[in-house]
Design an enzyme around this catalytic site. Structure first.
Site, PDB file in Angstrom:
ATOM      1  CG  HIS A  90      -2.094   0.905   1.146  1.00  0.00           C
ATOM      2  ND1 HIS A  90      -2.014   2.280   1.205  1.00  0.00           N
ATOM      3  CD2 HIS A  90      -3.417   0.618   0.966  1.00  0.00           C
ATOM      4  CE1 HIS A  90      -3.219   2.800   1.087  1.00  0.00           C
ATOM      5  NE2 HIS A  90      -4.089   1.804   0.934  1.00  0.00           N
ATOM      6  CG  ASP A 205     -47.964  19.951  -6.698  1.00  0.00           C
ATOM      7  OD1 ASP A 205     -47.563  19.696  -7.841  1.00  0.00           O
ATOM      8  OD2 ASP A 205     -47.911  19.137  -5.745  1.00  0.00           O
TER       9      ASP A 205
END
Length: 434
Positions: A90, A205
């Site tokens: 790593h 709406d």
């Protein structure tokens, strides 16, 4: 027998630093790449641009890679214990920051196995996060965005979706992140709400804003964001018109449309039984879903059926009957169940029963009224997608009223300064301003 070297990798953006660490690992033995799956990545950072299979195909063809195995966990421990490599390699960049816990765990496991951890100096001048930002500024394509929702549903316990109604709110959803230990909390996608689209235009709406007008606003959001979008399709309109809606949304890279099983003049669901809520017949609504499914070009676009039984004061049994039909007869890709009850008991009962019958059909919830429950609790009920359906617009309105009130009261804007974002900060939020 050759020794093995384990290297965990996302491999979405290949760069010289990753090639260097592969080549260094090959000096110690056969390099086995633990390729992080979407599932392993999704809870910690954004989904990769490339799918697992695409990334696997790239990595398999890199020199010095012996084989590729899936890594289904952010932690290296499960794969290390299963594969028992001689080494794990790593970059040394994990010594600090949130990945330090992963490093400590890897050292502990390798000590148990009698193996060794090799740390390679991080390649200077190359940073994946910087490359990621540059790619993000380029944007995305409709095809990639379209596919993202299904990938997220497969990869995450809960997909978190936020309402956006313009480019600025879209940018907030796109960029906002909160660090939480090993996790990075962010929104996974956006909800194009008919309620907030209408309200932001000063209109009721009631499906008064047509698809063409809504697409103009959506284009502003599409241009400055990359995350998947779910479109609030209200009732879907006439069956013949819904076919064209599906084609338009799919062509523009929208991931899904949600349509509700109501007929007549739309009244917002949160009115509940205070307003007349008339549901369509099961047969008619299934026919509309099937027409939409037949119209779509790709297998990636989703049509999600929204059931209004609980809103209309009907039983959970009625909701179950309808939703099973919407999936089995209509071919719906998911179910949205809605309720205005604050206890959430009806939603929980529905979800648990429906999930037992159709465990692979995603359930969508909008916990506006029963918002005492966390996403983790909702996931335990079987809910897969949680939509915060109107909060951005609801938050913006009182803020604007407070600033305007202060200016009226003081005949100047000085006192409103603490209520406002600095001009420099808002300019820096918009890409390309400098």
């Amino acid at each position: 027998m050759a020794k093995t070297v384990y290297l965990g990798m996302i491999a979405d953006i290949m760069h010289p630093g990753l090639i260097n660490i592969i080549n260094e690992g090959a000096k110690y033995g056969d390099v086995v790449i633990g390729l992080f799956t979407d599932k392993a990545i999704a809870q910690h950072k954004r989904l990769p641009y490339l799918t697992y299979e695409q990334r696997k195909n790239v990595v398999e063809n890199i020199r010095n890679v012996s084989r590729v195995v899936p890594q289904d966990d952010w932690s290296y421990a499960p794969n290390l214990r299963q594969l028992k490599p001689d080494y794990i390699i790593h970059g040394d960049d994990w010594k600090d920051g949130p990945d330090r816990e992963l490093r400590d765990e890897a050292f502990q496991v390798m000590q148990e196995l009698g193996g060794e951890v090799i740390e390679i100096p991080y390649t200077k001048g190359i940073e994946s996060s910087s490359i990621d930002k540059e790619i993000k500024q380029i944007g995305t394509t409709p095809d990639i965005r379209l596919k993202a929702l299904r990938r997220l549903i497969s990869a995450k316990p809960v997909v978190r979706v936020l309402e956006v109604h313009d480019g600025l709110s879209g940018l907030i959803c796109e960029t906002l992140e909160v660090k939480n230990g090993l996790y990075t909390e962010a929104f996974d996608g956006m909800w194009s709400s008919s309620l907030t689209d209408s309200t932001s235009k000063g209109k009721p709406d009631i499906e008064a804003v047509d698809l063409t007008t809504r697409m103009q606003d959506l284009n502003n959001i599409l241009e400055c964001t990359t995350k998947p979008i779910i479109y609030d399709g209200d009732t879907g309109g006439k069956l013949e018109h819904f076919v064209f809606t599906v084609r338009t949304l799919e062509r523009n890279g929208i991931s899904a449309v949600i349509i509700e099983d109501k007929v007549g003049l739309k009244k917002n669901s949160l009115f509940g039984t205070d307003a007349i809520q008339t549901q369509d017949t099961i047969e008619n609504f299934c026919q509309k879903i099937r027409a939409g499914k037949n119209a779509q070009v790709t297998k990636d676009f989703m049509i999600i059926a929204r059931c209004e039984s609980l809103i209309a004061g009907k039983s959970v049994d009625d909701a179950i009957e309808r939703c099973c039909a919407y999936v089995e007869q209509g071919g719906a890709d998911g179910i949205m169940i809605h309720s205005k009850e604050k206890s959430g008991d009806d939603i929980r009962q529905f979800c648990q029963r429906f999930h037992e019958m159709h465990p692979y059909v995603p359930i969508v919830a909008v916990p506006t009224t029963y918002n005492q429950f966390t996403e983790e609790e909702l996931a335990a009920w079987g809910i897969k997608v949680v939509i915060y359906a109107n909060h951005m617009l609801r938050a913006a309105y009182p803020a604007m009223v407070n600033v305007a009130t202060s200016i009226l009261q003081h005949h100047r804007s000085l006192e409103a300064n603490p209520l406002c974002m600095p001009i420099k900060q808002i300019l820096e939020l918009i890409p390309g301003t400098k």
